[in-house]
Design an enzyme around this catalytic site. Structure first.
Site, PDB file in Angstrom:
ATOM      1  N   LYS A 161       0.816  -1.215   0.000  1.00  0.00           N
ATOM      2  CA  LYS A 161       0.000   0.000   0.000  1.00  0.00           C
ATOM      3  C   LYS A 161       0.851   1.266   0.000  1.00  0.00           C
ATOM      4  O   LYS A 161       0.396   2.333  -0.403  1.00  0.00           O
ATOM      5  CB  LYS A 161      -0.980  -0.025   1.154  1.00  0.00           C
ATOM      6  CG  LYS A 161      -2.052  -1.095   0.927  1.00  0.00           C
ATOM      7  CD  LYS A 161      -3.172  -1.026   1.925  1.00  0.00           C
ATOM      8  CE  LYS A 161      -4.280  -2.000   1.577  1.00  0.00           C
ATOM      9  NZ  LYS A 161      -3.862  -3.417   1.737  1.00  0.00           N
TER      10      LYS A 161
HETATM   11  C1  LIG Z   1      -4.447  -4.513   1.174  1.00  0.00           C
HETATM   12  C2  LIG Z   1      -3.680  -5.767   1.044  1.00  0.00           C
HETATM   13  C3  LIG Z   1      -4.068  -6.791   0.144  1.00  0.00           C
HETATM   14  C4  LIG Z   1      -5.320  -6.714  -0.705  1.00  0.00           C
HETATM   15  O1  LIG Z   1      -5.262  -5.688  -1.643  1.00  0.00           O
HETATM   16  P1  LIG Z   1      -6.584  -5.204  -2.398  1.00  0.00           P
HETATM   17  O2  LIG Z   1      -6.182  -4.059  -3.239  1.00  0.00           O
HETATM   18  O3  LIG Z   1      -7.556  -4.842  -1.318  1.00  0.00           O
HETATM   19  O4  LIG Z   1      -7.067  -6.361  -3.188  1.00  0.00           O
HETATM   20  C5  LIG Z   1      -3.257  -7.900   0.047  1.00  0.00           C
HETATM   21  N1  LIG Z   1      -2.144  -8.038   0.797  1.00  0.00           N
HETATM   22  C6  LIG Z   1      -1.760  -7.094   1.685  1.00  0.00           C
HETATM   23  C7  LIG Z   1      -0.539  -7.319   2.494  1.00  0.00           C
HETATM   24  C8  LIG Z   1      -2.504  -5.925   1.836  1.00  0.00           C
HETATM   25  O5  LIG Z   1      -2.117  -4.988   2.714  1.00  0.00           O
END
Ligand SMILES: *Cc1c(COP(=O)(O)O)cnc(C)c1O
Length: 462
Positions: free
Chosen positions: A110
C-alpha cells in the site's frame, strides 16, 4: 485525460477533480474516459527506464492538469522513501517470479500508492490554499501506510482509528511511534468493526464532514489504482528481458479488488500480453466464487491469517463490471443497485466464460497458507508473508503456464507470529523493525463512542 463515473452521471472530470473524491457524485466509481495502449515501439523504449521514469511515462498518459516537471518531481519524492532505488525488485524463486512490493516505509504494497498520494495531496492543497483532515479506520496495513504517506505534510492532518490492543504488535508500533504533530492515532476500546462503524457514521454526518473538510484515502481512490498499474508494467519488462517471451502471467492476492484491478488496466495497456490474471483469495472467497461460478454473493467475514484480505464486499469490483458490460453505465448502475438491495449478483455460464478470459482463480485455506510458507521456504530458502503465500498456493492450484509473477504484498516481518508458526522456528525481525520497539509512542485511547471521537476531531482538526 478526462474522467467519468461508472454509473454514467458524471463525465469530463479532470484528474485533480478525482484526487480528493472517493466516489463520483452519482455514487459510482471514477474511471478514465479511455485506456491508452502501448505500441510495440514504445514498449522497447519504456523497458529501459528506471521505476520513477516509467511511473512518469505511465502517469503522463492519465494526467494532463499537472505540469510535467512538477509531476516528475512528485513521483521522485514519493519513491525516495523506499529502501531500494529499484522500488519494486523482481526476484526468481524456483519457477516463480516474486514482485517485492514491500520496500516502502510500512513494509507492504500500500506504500506504493499512498506515498504518491501523500505528495500529491500536499501539492494540490498548496496550489489551492485548502486544508484537509483525513479520517480512516484500520486493522493494520492501510492505516500505517496512510500515516506514513502524509506525516509531516503541510495542510493535512490525519486521524486513524485502530482497535486498542487488537492489531499486531508490529502494525501498532508502525502507527504509534510516528511523532509528527499532524498524525493522531486513536486507539479505540473496541473491535475493528466498531472503528469502522464510527468512521462510516461520521462520514454520513454531512455537516460535520463539510465543516472539517474530512477526506478518506480508501482503496477506491483512482490515484491509488493508477500508482499500482506501474509495477505490473515494470515487472512485465523485467521478466520479458529474463525469459525472452512475450506473454507473462500475474498472480494477485486479493481483498478489495484494487490491486488486481490495476493489473487489469495494465493488461489492457499491454494489449493482453498478460494473458490472464490469477485472482487468489483466502477463505473470504466472494471473488473466487464470482470467477469460477458466477456467484457474487456476500457471506460473513471470517478472520484469517491473511487479514488484509478479510473482505466480503470488494469495493473496486464495480470498475471491472463497467468494462465487463462493455462500458455500459446504465447496466452497471442497475447491477450495483440490485447488489445493494439483494447482497448478491448471479452471472450466466456464458458470462462466466467471458470473465474467465480475464481471470483464473483459486481459494486458499488457512492450513494451505501455513503449509505454503513452510514448503516455499524449504524449496527456495525464501520466506513469504501469509498474503503472498495465498498467491503462490493459488498459482499451484490453478495455473500451469509460466512465466508467472506473484505479487509479494507484504514483508514477512509484518506477520512474525504466523510466519514462526508456519516455519516452526524463530523468525528474526529486520533491524529497522526491531528499533520500533524502543521508540516513544504517541496515541490517544478513546471509548468506542462516536461523539467522543467527533469531539476529539473538532478540537484537533485543521
Ligand atoms: C491490502 C492488502 C491486500 C489486498 O489488496 P486489495 O487491493 O484490497 O485487493 C493484500 N495483501 C496485503 C498485504 C494488503 O495490505
Amino acid at each position: 485525460m478526462k474522467y467519468l463515473s461508472t454509473r454514467g452521471g458524471v463525465s469530463g472530470l479532470s484528474f485533480s477533480d478525482t484526487v480528493f473524491e472517493g466516489l463520483a457524485p452519482d455514487g459510482g466509481l471514477i474511471l478514465p474516459e479511455d485506456i491508452p495502449e502501448f505500441e510495440e515501439k514504445e514498449l522497447n523504449e519504456l523497458s529501459k527506464l528506471s521505476y520513477v521514469e516509467l511511473a512518469f511515462e505511465v502517469f503522463k498518459r492519465f494526467i494532463d492538469d499537472i505540469p510535467y516537471e512538477d509531476l516528475f518531481q512528485l513521483i521522485k519524492r514519493a519513491y525516495e522513501s523506499f529502501r531500494t532505488p529499484e522500488v519494486a525488485p523482481v526476484v526468481k524463486k524456483g519457477d516463480i517470479y516474486i514482485l517485492e512490493l514491500f520496500h516502502g516505509p510500512t513494509w507492504a504494497f500500500k506504500d506504493i500508492a499512498l506515498q504518491f498520494l501523500g505528495v500529491l495531496f500536499e501539492y494540490l492543497l498548496q496550489k489551492t490554499g485548502r486544508k484537509i483532515n483525513i479520517l480512516g479506520a484500520t486493522s493494520g496495513d492501510t492505516g500505517s501506510a496512510a500515516i506514513y504517506g502524509v506525516k509531516g505534510k503541510k495542510n493535512i492532518k490525519i486521524f486513524i482509528l485502530h482497535p486498542h490492543n487488537r492489531v499486531s504488535k508490529v502494525q501498532e508500533l508502525m502507527m504509534t511511534t510516528v511523532q509528527e504533530e499532524n498524525v493522531e492515532n486513536l486507539a479505540i476500546e473496541g473491535t475493528f468493526d466498531d472503528c469502522q462503524a464510527i468512521v462510516k457514521s461520521i462520514f454520513m454526518d454531512l455537516e460535520f464532514k463539510r465543516k472539517y473538510r474530512l477526506t478518506s484515502v480508501n482503496s477506491i481512490n483512482w490515484a491509488r489504482v493508477l500508482a499500482q498499474i506501474v509495477y505490473y508494467i515494470w515487472a512485465y519488462f523485467k521478466v520479458r528481458e529474463e525469459e525472452k517471451v512475450e506473454h507473462i502471467y500475474f498472480c494477485v492476492p486479493t481483498g478489495n479488488f484494487g490491486d488486481i484491478f490495476a493489473g487489469y488496466i495494465a493488461r489492457k495497456m499491454l494489449k493482453k500480453k498478460i494473458p490472464k490474471l490469477v485472482l487468489a483469495t483466502n477463505e473470504n472467497d466472494i471473488l473466487y466464487r464470482f470467477v469460477t461460478k458466477g456467484d457474487y454473493s456476500v457471506g460473513s467475514v471470517k478472520p484469517t491469517i491473511s487479514p488484509s484480505m478479510d473482505i466480503q464486499i470488494a469495493s473496486n469490483f464495480e470498475r471491472y463490471l463497467y468494462y465487463f458490460y462493455n462500458e455500459d453505465a446504465e447496466k452497471t448502475k442497475k447491477a450495483m443497485e440490485k447488489f445493494a438491495k439483494e447482497k448478491k449478483l448471479e452471472f450466466s455460464s456464458e458470462e462466466v466464460k467471458k470473465v474467465q478470459e480475464d481471470f483464473v482463480s483459486a481459494r486458499v485455506t488457512e492450513e494451505e497458507t501455513l503449509e505454503t510458507i513452510k514448503e516455499f521456504y524449504e524449496k527456495t530458502g525464501y520466506v513469504v508473508d501469509p498474503h503472498t503465500a495465498v498467491g503462490i498456493r493459488a498459482v499451484n492450484k490453478c495455473l500451469s503456464e509460466r512465466p508467472v509473477v506473484c505479487l509479494a504484498t507484504a514483508h514477512p516481518a509484518k506477520f512474525p507470529e504466523t510466519v514462526e508458526k508456519a516455519l516452526g522456528m524463530p523468525y528474526e525481525l529486520p533491524l529497522e523493525i526491531k528499533r520500533l520497539f524502543e521508540l516513544p509512542k504517541r496515541y490517544q485511547v478513546l471509548p468506542a463512542n462516536e461523539e467522543k471521537v467527533k469531539d476529539f476531531i473538532s478540537r484537533q482538526a485543521l
